[in-house]
Enzyme design. Structure first.
Site, PDB file in Angstrom:
ATOM      1  N   LYS A 184       0.650   4.406   7.016  1.00 14.96           N
ATOM      2  CA  LYS A 184       0.143   5.239   5.915  1.00 14.96           C
ATOM      3  C   LYS A 184       0.728   6.638   6.052  1.00 14.96           C
ATOM      4  O   LYS A 184       1.351   6.990   7.045  1.00 14.96           O
ATOM      5  CB  LYS A 184      -1.382   5.349   5.941  1.00 14.96           C
ATOM      6  CG  LYS A 184      -2.136   4.045   5.894  1.00 14.96           C
ATOM      7  CD  LYS A 184      -2.207   3.466   4.515  1.00 14.96           C
ATOM      8  CE  LYS A 184      -3.049   2.198   4.540  1.00 14.96           C
ATOM      9  NZ  LYS A 184      -2.639   1.219   3.596  1.00 14.96           N
ATOM     10  N   SER A 198       0.799  -1.228   0.000  1.00 20.03           N
ATOM     11  CA  SER A 198       0.000   0.000   0.000  1.00 20.03           C
ATOM     12  C   SER A 198       0.832   1.279   0.000  1.00 20.03           C
ATOM     13  O   SER A 198       0.322   2.348  -0.316  1.00 20.03           O
ATOM     14  CB  SER A 198      -0.960   0.023   1.177  1.00 20.03           C
ATOM     15  OG  SER A 198      -0.265   0.223   2.391  1.00 20.03           O
TER      16      SER A 198
END
Length: 178
Positions: free
Chosen positions: A83, A40
């Site tokens: 993230k 990701s």
């Protein structure tokens, strides 16, 4: 002789116990090694890269847009995610035709793996105070704030900041400005 043996054993037990306590305190309050098992955050973070996460840094500085952080996933706090912070409390985040806007202004994102899908349209999302909007750098393959039931990460759920890559050695170095 038995007394000396007992003292020696006790000395070893105390030394090992103290070392264990110090290691746990360091891991809990100062830093921890983190690996990222998903794609990701490609290309900023490759599969199975290993990092140093500073846990105490946000006691001395605010969480900033662009920081790469470790946090408890809002939809399942037993899982940790890594993230990039895209929006902070008060920001309005929107994606129109594959372009990210923060507070109505397009965001330059040189760290993206590839441009977002031109059909991507999300938001607008108004980030609540003391919360953060998170996106992966590999936007076309990231489970992030756009898709979560609970879209925002609370300040209390942020565990630390990724600051240094330790593995692989070919990519060893700081993550500041990445």
């Amino acid at each position: 002789m038995k007394s000396n043996t007992k003292r020696e054993i006790l000395s070893w037990v105390l030394t090992i116990g103290l070392a264990f306590i110090i290691a746990m305190l360091i891991r809990t309050y100062i830093f921890e090694l983190v690996d990222v098992p998903t794609g990701s955050m490609l290309d900023t973070i490759e599969l199975n890269d290993k990092f140093v996460e500073l846990k105490f840094i946000y006691r001395f500085e605010p969480i900033k847009r662009g920081d790469i952080v470790v946090f408890k996933y809002p939809d399942d706090p037993s899982v940790s995610f890594v993230k990039r912070v895209i929006g902070i409390g008060g920001d309005t985040i929107e994606i129109k035709n594959g372009i990210l806007y923060r507070n109505g202004v397009p965001v330059k994102e040189p760290y993206l793996k590839e441009p977002m899908n031109k059909n991507e349209t999300f938001g607008p999302y108004k980030v609540p105070p003391n919360h953060y909007f998170m996106l992966g750098d590999n936007r076309n393959q990231s489970l992030d704030s756009r898709y979560w039931k609970n879209k925002y990460v609370s300040r209390d759920a942020i565990m630390g900041k990724i600051v240094f890559r330790i593995w692989p050695l070919s990519r060893f170095g700081t993550m500041v400005g990445k």
